[in-house]
Design a protein around this motif. Structure first.
Motif, mmCIF file in Angstrom:
data_model
loop_
_atom_site.group_PDB
_atom_site.id
_atom_site.type_symbol
_atom_site.label_atom_id
_atom_site.label_comp_id
_atom_site.label_asym_id
_atom_site.label_seq_id
_atom_site.Cartn_x
_atom_site.Cartn_y
_atom_site.Cartn_z
ATOM 1 N N GLN A 4 6.076 2.207 -3.860
ATOM 2 C CA GLN A 4 5.666 2.755 -2.565
ATOM 3 C C GLN A 4 6.812 3.510 -1.904
ATOM 4 O O GLN A 4 6.610 4.586 -1.322
ATOM 5 C CB GLN A 4 5.176 1.639 -1.643
ATOM 6 N N PHE B 50 -4.937 -0.077 11.500
ATOM 7 C CA PHE B 50 -4.477 -0.181 10.118
ATOM 8 C C PHE B 50 -5.521 -0.834 9.207
ATOM 9 O O PHE B 50 -5.474 -0.675 7.991
ATOM 10 C CB PHE B 50 -3.173 -0.981 10.048
ATOM 11 N N HIS C 11 -10.922 5.043 3.547
ATOM 12 C CA HIS C 11 -10.138 5.472 2.390
ATOM 13 C C HIS C 11 -10.509 6.875 1.923
ATOM 14 O O HIS C 11 -9.628 7.685 1.587
ATOM 15 C CB HIS C 11 -10.324 4.481 1.238
ATOM 16 N N VAL D 2 -1.609 6.343 -4.940
ATOM 17 C CA VAL D 2 -1.881 6.098 -3.520
ATOM 18 C C VAL D 2 -3.186 5.329 -3.363
ATOM 19 O O VAL D 2 -3.270 4.340 -2.615
ATOM 20 C CB VAL D 2 -1.943 7.429 -2.739
ATOM 21 N N LYS D 3 -4.216 5.759 -4.083
ATOM 22 C CA LYS D 3 -5.512 5.084 -3.989
ATOM 23 C C LYS D 3 -5.430 3.654 -4.515
ATOM 24 O O LYS D 3 -6.064 2.739 -3.970
ATOM 25 C CB LYS D 3 -6.558 5.874 -4.763
ATOM 26 N N LEU E 111 -4.168 1.435 -1.865
ATOM 27 C CA LEU E 111 -5.178 1.215 -0.828
ATOM 28 C C LEU E 111 -6.218 0.185 -1.280
ATOM 29 O O LEU E 111 -6.707 -0.609 -0.471
ATOM 30 C CB LEU E 111 -5.877 2.533 -0.481
ATOM 31 N N LYS E 112 -6.548 0.192 -2.583
ATOM 32 C CA LYS E 112 -7.606 -0.673 -3.108
ATOM 33 C C LYS E 112 -7.065 -1.953 -3.746
ATOM 34 O O LYS E 112 -7.818 -2.686 -4.391
ATOM 35 C CB LYS E 112 -8.412 0.101 -4.164
ATOM 36 N N THR F 221 -10.203 -4.707 -0.403
ATOM 37 C CA THR F 221 -9.856 -3.929 0.795
ATOM 38 C C THR F 221 -10.633 -2.619 0.767
ATOM 39 O O THR F 221 -10.124 -1.592 0.313
ATOM 40 C CB THR F 221 -8.343 -3.655 0.846
ATOM 41 N N THR G 141 -5.195 0.207 5.513
ATOM 42 C CA THR G 141 -3.954 0.203 4.746
ATOM 43 C C THR G 141 -3.124 -0.954 5.272
ATOM 44 O O THR G 141 -2.906 -1.069 6.477
ATOM 45 C CB THR G 141 -3.201 1.543 4.870
ATOM 46 N N SER H 94 2.403 2.386 4.196
ATOM 47 C CA SER H 94 1.337 2.313 5.207
ATOM 48 C C SER H 94 1.594 3.151 6.456
ATOM 49 O O SER H 94 0.688 3.847 6.925
ATOM 50 C CB SER H 94 1.098 0.852 5.592
ATOM 51 N N LEU I 218 0.853 6.793 5.674
ATOM 52 C CA LEU I 218 -0.579 7.016 5.497
ATOM 53 C C LEU I 218 -1.307 6.966 6.839
ATOM 54 O O LEU I 218 -2.246 7.740 7.081
ATOM 55 C CB LEU I 218 -1.161 5.982 4.536
#
Length: 483
Positions: A120, A175, A180, A200-201, A204-205, A218, A222, A229, A232
């Motif tokens: 990240q 947040f 998404h 990135v996805k 998020l998932k 999720t 984020t 986070s 984003l």
């Protein structure tokens, strides 16, 4: 070329290209993400965070990587997994912490594993220079070279110029509810590399491992606690900045002072948004009706991103009534002894109560800490608190809080050592009767009223733009023969 210089040059180039061509979509960014220099700097950033001591779902901490695995081997393995396509984001570990202010509510943090944090951080090193070229100057949260005081100074300046109706907006669970698909659409406006988009996805998932040990998906949001986070969230919320600040851009209805004056003569409102992460206010030079209309407009802009305003916390206020923002209380009021009105920035009541609660907790009768340790921690808290609020109108407040802390410590030491008041005076006064600083094992109690109070000046366009200042450092130089 060292890794720091290599990454700095990469960021300067990305930012320059993004600023020169607002419509450019960047491809082949994945090679920059898994570059050894990028991963090394990313690991240093992760190791330098206070959360480095906190493990993710795998139980691994940064110290374990450094002592057991070895940083070089860890990063080589991580790079191989990224290049080979076998890297998988794992669920974050949920940790609930109390929200500030003593409301009794809790906030959920998502703590990624060390490997996920490094990836990240590497993504942020690559993506941030690109998106910073697009972000509007009215957002200040989690952006390089910007701080909360710049947001307060902007509110102060525009309030002085007549923008005194305020939409004090609160985005409900920002947040946790960002859509998404809508967020990824905004990321794709600048990023074309499918491997970076997939990373990135994936974060998020990734899902959440709750404190009860249950795995949850999720579908939106984020996680707070992830290094990526805040960036984003800024990408998602920039849709509001662009909508409300667009008229301030060259050629817009609010672009020049003469156009703003003309609008007011025609009975039309002027406005200015000031945003710090998910905290925002919209200052309006107009009427309450104008603010209510803007409230609906803001809600409509946020809706496609999966966000909505909190009905309970969003309010329309006049600056003469005052409002709280980022710990400060901002109010337009009459200067004592005169008929002139000015915008003042005070310390809000909630951070004052929070500081007092922390002082009480460290000096309570049942405290098991050594006096020296407690005094060091107390000094750290009060010094950091005072440095944040020293730009407010707060000399009297700092004096009252210094008085409060002094008496709490003295009473605590009296109970701890069974001192009488004569014992206290004998230890902490000079032969001439003057009080000396309260000192325990050569650690003196920090006095809040010793902090100089000064006004924080509005910087506006004088705020340095990130990476632009680094261009002269990354230019080729001739080594001095004296080195």
């Amino acid at each position: 070329m060292g890794p720091h210089r290599r990454v700095s040059e990469m960021q300067v180039k990305l930012h320059r290209w993004a600023a020169a061509d607002p419509g450019r979509q960047f491809d082949d960014l994945f090679n920059l993400v898994h570059d050894p220099a990028t991963l090394l700097i990313a690991f240093e950033r992760v190791a330098g965070n206070t959360g480095a001591r906190t493990p993710g779902v795998d139980g691994l901490r940064v110290a374990d990587v450094e002592k057991v695995i070895g940083v070089s081997g860890f990063l080589d393995d991580l790079r191989a997994r990224l290049k080979g396509g076998t890297f998988r984001a794992v669920p974050v570990r949920e940790r609930k912490i109390p929200k500030p202010g003593g409301s009794g509510k809790v906030r959920s943090l998502g703590i990624p594993t060390v490997a996920d944090r490094v990836v990240q951080a590497a993504l942020k090193l690559v993506l941030e220079p690109i998106f910073e070229a697009d972000f509007m100057p009215v957002s200040y949260g989690f952006r390089p070279m910007r701080r909360a005081h710049d947001a307060i100074a902007e509110i102060h300046m525009f309030g002085t110029k007549g923008y005194r109706w305020v939409l004090d907006a609160d985005i409900e669970a920002c947040f946790d509810t960002i859509d998404h698909a809508a967020l990824m659409d905004r990321v794709r406006r600048r990023v074309k590399d499918k491997r970076v988009l997939s990373l990135v996805k994936a974060f998020l998932k990734a899902g959440v491992l709750t404190e009860l040990g249950q795995s949850e998906e999720t579908p939106a949001g984020t996680p707070q606690g992830g290094i990526l986070s805040p960036l984003l969230a800024n990408i998602a919320l920039s849709v509001l900045d662009e909508h409300l600040h667009g008229p301030w851009q060259p050629g817009g209805d609010l672009a020049t002072a003469s156009r703003r004056v003309r609008r007011r003569r025609q009975g039309l409102p002027n406005w200015r948004i000031v945003r710090y992460a998910d905290d925002l206010v919209v200052l309006v030079h107009g009427t309450r009706v104008d603010v209510e209309a803007l409230r609906e407009e803001v809600a409509n802009v946020l809706a496609p991103m999966g966000l909505r305003l909190s009905p309970a916390k969003t309010q329309v206020v006049h600056m003469s009534d005052g409002f709280d923002f980022l710990g400060f209380h901002i109010q337009w009021r009459r200067k004592r002894g005169t008929n002139s009105w000015h915008v003042y920035t005070f310390i809000a009541q909630r951070p004052i109560r929070s500081l007092k609660a922390k002082v009480r907790a460290l000096t309570k009768r049942t405290s098991q800490q050594q006096p020296k340790v407690a005094l060091i921690r107390l000094n750290q808290i009060m010094r950091g608190w005072a440095n944040y609020f020293k730009h407010a109108v707060c000399k009297h407040t700092l004096g009252n809080l210094a008085y409060f802390a002094w008496w709490r410590v003295v009473r605590w030491l009296q109970r701890l050592h069974r001192w009488t008041w004569k014992d206290v005076r004998r230890r902490f006064t000079t032969p001439y009767g003057r009080w000396k600083p309260i000192t325990v094992d050569e650690i003196a109690l920090f006095s809040l009223d010793s902090v100089p109070v000064s006004r924080y000046r509005y910087r506006g366009n004088a705020i340095p733009k990130p990476w632009v200042a680094l261009e002269h450092l990354t230019a080729p130089t001739v080594e001095s023969p004296l080195r």
